[in-house]
Design a protein around this motif. Structure first.
Motif, mmCIF file in Angstrom:
data_model
loop_
_atom_site.group_PDB
_atom_site.id
_atom_site.type_symbol
_atom_site.label_atom_id
_atom_site.label_comp_id
_atom_site.label_asym_id
_atom_site.label_seq_id
_atom_site.Cartn_x
_atom_site.Cartn_y
_atom_site.Cartn_z
ATOM 1 N N THR A 254 0.818 -1.220 0.000
ATOM 2 C CA THR A 254 0.000 0.000 0.000
ATOM 3 C C THR A 254 0.849 1.265 0.000
ATOM 4 N N ASN A 255 2.100 1.176 0.438
ATOM 5 C CA ASN A 255 2.946 2.369 0.533
ATOM 6 C C ASN A 255 3.813 2.522 -0.712
ATOM 7 N N ILE A 256 4.059 3.774 -1.077
ATOM 8 C CA ILE A 256 4.894 4.081 -2.243
ATOM 9 C C ILE A 256 6.361 4.082 -1.835
ATOM 10 N N GLY B 239 8.063 -3.012 -1.222
ATOM 11 C CA GLY B 239 7.935 -4.465 -1.259
ATOM 12 C C GLY B 239 7.662 -5.001 -2.652
ATOM 13 N N GLN B 240 7.609 -4.124 -3.649
ATOM 14 C CA GLN B 240 7.383 -4.557 -5.029
ATOM 15 C C GLN B 240 8.677 -5.076 -5.646
ATOM 16 N N ARG B 241 8.543 -5.915 -6.667
ATOM 17 C CA ARG B 241 9.711 -6.458 -7.369
ATOM 18 C C ARG B 241 9.621 -6.042 -8.836
ATOM 19 N N ILE B 242 10.645 -5.347 -9.309
ATOM 20 C CA ILE B 242 10.639 -4.750 -10.646
ATOM 21 C C ILE B 242 11.844 -5.259 -11.438
ATOM 22 N N GLY B 243 11.646 -5.511 -12.715
ATOM 23 C CA GLY B 243 12.746 -5.866 -13.601
ATOM 24 C C GLY B 243 13.164 -4.665 -14.439
ATOM 25 N N ILE B 244 14.461 -4.497 -14.642
ATOM 26 C CA ILE B 244 14.979 -3.450 -15.528
ATOM 27 C C ILE B 244 15.611 -4.163 -16.722
ATOM 28 N N TYR C 142 17.981 -10.450 6.225
ATOM 29 C CA TYR C 142 18.395 -10.123 7.596
ATOM 30 C C TYR C 142 17.944 -8.714 7.969
ATOM 31 N N PHE C 143 18.227 -7.735 7.105
ATOM 32 C CA PHE C 143 17.841 -6.355 7.432
ATOM 33 C C PHE C 143 16.323 -6.199 7.431
ATOM 34 N N ARG C 144 15.621 -6.930 6.567
ATOM 35 C CA ARG C 144 14.153 -6.891 6.604
ATOM 36 C C ARG C 144 13.638 -7.407 7.945
ATOM 37 N N ASP C 145 14.263 -8.467 8.448
ATOM 38 C CA ASP C 145 13.830 -9.038 9.728
ATOM 39 C C ASP C 145 14.128 -8.112 10.903
ATOM 40 N N GLN C 146 14.995 -7.106 10.685
ATOM 41 C CA GLN C 146 15.249 -6.091 11.711
ATOM 42 C C GLN C 146 14.206 -4.973 11.633
ATOM 43 N N GLY C 147 13.232 -5.116 10.733
ATOM 44 C CA GLY C 147 12.173 -4.118 10.596
ATOM 45 C C GLY C 147 12.529 -2.967 9.681
ATOM 46 N N LYS C 148 13.568 -3.140 8.861
ATOM 47 C CA LYS C 148 14.027 -2.028 8.026
ATOM 48 C C LYS C 148 13.425 -2.077 6.620
ATOM 49 N N LYS C 149 13.470 -0.923 5.974
ATOM 50 C CA LYS C 149 12.999 -0.763 4.601
ATOM 51 C C LYS C 149 14.228 -0.961 3.700
ATOM 52 N N GLY D 140 10.186 -8.956 -1.058
ATOM 53 C CA GLY D 140 8.823 -8.455 -0.893
ATOM 54 C C GLY D 140 8.553 -8.073 0.552
ATOM 55 N N LEU D 141 7.268 -7.884 0.859
ATOM 56 C CA LEU D 141 6.856 -7.503 2.210
ATOM 57 C C LEU D 141 6.795 -8.721 3.116
ATOM 58 N N SER D 142 7.152 -8.504 4.373
ATOM 59 C CA SER D 142 6.919 -9.517 5.404
ATOM 60 C C SER D 142 6.233 -8.831 6.570
ATOM 61 N N GLU D 143 5.979 -9.567 7.620
ATOM 62 C CA GLU D 143 5.314 -8.982 8.787
ATOM 63 C C GLU D 143 6.222 -8.009 9.527
ATOM 64 N N LYS D 144 7.532 -8.068 9.272
ATOM 65 C CA LYS D 144 8.477 -7.224 10.019
ATOM 66 C C LYS D 144 8.967 -6.027 9.207
ATOM 67 N N GLY D 145 9.349 -6.239 7.954
ATOM 68 C CA GLY D 145 9.911 -5.169 7.144
ATOM 69 C C GLY D 145 9.629 -5.414 5.677
ATOM 70 N N SER D 146 10.422 -4.792 4.816
ATOM 71 C CA SER D 146 10.167 -4.931 3.385
ATOM 72 C C SER D 146 11.473 -4.999 2.595
ATOM 73 N N ILE D 147 11.431 -5.723 1.482
ATOM 74 C CA ILE D 147 12.514 -5.718 0.499
ATOM 75 C C ILE D 147 11.902 -5.333 -0.836
ATOM 76 N N THR D 148 12.221 -4.146 -1.312
ATOM 77 C CA THR D 148 11.834 -3.731 -2.660
ATOM 78 C C THR D 148 12.981 -4.112 -3.576
ATOM 79 N N ALA D 149 12.701 -4.923 -4.585
ATOM 80 C CA ALA D 149 13.776 -5.501 -5.396
ATOM 81 C C ALA D 149 13.755 -4.975 -6.824
ATOM 82 N N PHE D 150 14.945 -4.648 -7.331
ATOM 83 C CA PHE D 150 15.130 -4.259 -8.724
ATOM 84 C C PHE D 150 16.138 -5.224 -9.339
ATOM 85 N N TYR D 151 15.688 -5.998 -10.321
ATOM 86 C CA TYR D 151 16.541 -6.979 -10.982
ATOM 87 C C TYR D 151 16.798 -6.523 -12.417
#
Length: 442
Positions: free
Chosen positions: A139-141, A158-163, A242-249, A296-307
């Protein structure tokens, strides 16, 4: 009552030598090492003690005729028949802690910019993706600081985008811009199969000092063994987890997923897998979703991925590009035609899409982006007529509008390498771009 001397018993137990699963090298074929005499599982770490007194770590990748097949995580030099092989009983893992920030690591997580021994929690390289029923909705940008992306291809946290792009069109430069300007707590950057000279270039020129402070760079250059290149992508993903599990963006950037697929193809062919599409083995197409679903998103944090996807011969329908496009939540296409016109970043808006933009952006933003796309598409269709002077003003209202606004839209899309635009400003510039003479954006 019988008195039991537990200290004596514990001392005796300590003196018992541990049972070590040990075997020996039988033969080497290409990139693989066949070992007899050990029992191991796929993914287990083994150590070969070679004739140069320089132990080589290997991983179990398969079995053949009762023998274990290993692939080295280093050089094969010094390994010969009869060399001692010891199974470690554990899979490969990486030490994760906040100490990683600002560090450059090799494909298996060891620092290469200094000799510091890292401490931290061990994370497996083969973690399972988050439970799909427990993933929060996006839901967040996620602002990137690049107008063309924030305005037309808005990404969610938490979105996953290809370049997608051919060589030399600006993939690494675009990643560097995002690493410096995106609103993330941590950047994890995986350089898989890159040229050795480009690593320092990317860190100093594209990433810069400010970007490096909040980044972890995992580097597995093209000269490394295919297994190390393969593990580089998994190592970077585990660090991001690991950083996502620490609650980080977190933003994970991988350049490129094509070379990850090529490394898996080399591993698969070496252990006897049959080639399929364009020589890629079936395991390649099984590995790609396993890798990408971990972000992607988890209950603790998020990983926005660019591949990034390096398309062969600018063919955007080749097997890896086609597979990745079907897995991810959107794709950004970089056009060589635009790059030749000195239009940077060379993002082809008409062929790019963010699958979540409609859900996370407001109506004003979506309407303005849709109208601007219409202008680009209309002008592109009529461009030849306009350039040779065959189009007469007033013949078509839509073409007249496109001619009026196309330069404004292109100026919006162009952006300097060191230029950053906050998301709200990118949005307002796009919404206010069109006056009453075009269309009222409500």
């Amino acid at each position: 009552m019988i008195d039991i001397d537990f200290e004596k018993i514990i001392g005796k137990v300590r003196d018992i030598p541990p049972v070590i699963c040990e075997g020996k090298v039988k033969k080497i074929i290409g990139l693989t090492i066949e070992v007899e005499g050990i029992k191991a599982f796929v993914g287990e770490l083994c150590t070969i003690y070679n004739n140069l007194n320089n132990p080589v770590n290997c991983e179990v990748v398969g079995f053949r005729d009762g023998e274990v097949i290993l692939m080295p995580l280093g050089e094969l030099s010094g390994i010969g028949p009869g060399c001692r092989v010891v199974a470690q009983g554990i899979p490969l893992s990486v030490k994760c802690s906040d100490e990683l920030l600002g560090k450059v690591l090799d494909g298996i997580g060891n620092p290469i910019d200094d000799n510091v021994t890292l401490l931290g929690e061990r994370y497996s390289l083969s973690n399972e993706p988050p439970d799909p029923m427990k993933r929060p909705r996006i839901t967040n940008i996620m602002p990137t600081g690049i107008r063309a992306i924030d305005g037309f291809l808005t990404c969610g946290e938490g979105q996953r985008i290809g370049i997608f792009a051919g060589s030399g069109v600006g993939k690494s430069t675009t990643l560097g811009m995002m690493a410096r300007t995106a609103e993330a707590d941590v950047n994890v950057i995986a350089l898989i199969g890159e040229r050795g000279r480009e690593v320092l270039d990317f860190i100093e020129r594209d990433l810069g000092e400010e970007g490096m402070k909040k980044s972890v760079v995992v580097c597995a250059t093209s000269d490394k063994s295919p297994l190390v290149r393969l593990k580089g992508a998994l190592t970077a993903t585990s660090i991001a987890e690991y950083f996502r599990d620490q609650g980080k963006k977190v933003i994970l950037m991988m350049d490129s997923v094509t070379r990850f697929a090529m490394a898996q193809r080399e591993v698969g062919l070496a252990i006897g897998e049959p080639p399929a599409q364009k020589g890629y083995t079936p395991s390649v197409f099984a590995m790609l979703p396993k890798l990408m679903e971990r972000t992607g998103l988890s209950e603790k944090g998020s990983i926005t991925a660019f591949y990034t996807v390096l398309v062969d011969g600018d063919d955007f329908n080749e097997p890896i590009a086609d597979t990745v496009r079907g897995i991810l939540d959107g794709h950004i296409v970089l056009s060589r035609h635009l790059a030749h016109k000195n239009h940077y970043p060379a993002i082809d808006i008409l062929n790019s899409i963010s699958r979540l933009m409609k859900e996370i952006s407001d109506d004003k933003h979506n309407n303005a982006a849709s109208f601007a796309r219409d202008i680009i598409a209309t002008y592109k269709e009529a461009e030849d007529l306009i350039n040779i002077g065959a189009y007469e003003h007033g013949s078509n209202k839509n073409i007249d509008t496109a001619i009026k606004y196309i330069d404004t839209v292109n100026e919006y899309l162009k952006q300097g390498v060191n230029e950053s635009t906050p998301f709200e400003i990118s949005r307002e510039l796009l919404i206010n771009m069109f006056d009453q003479g075009g269309r009222v954006v409500e």
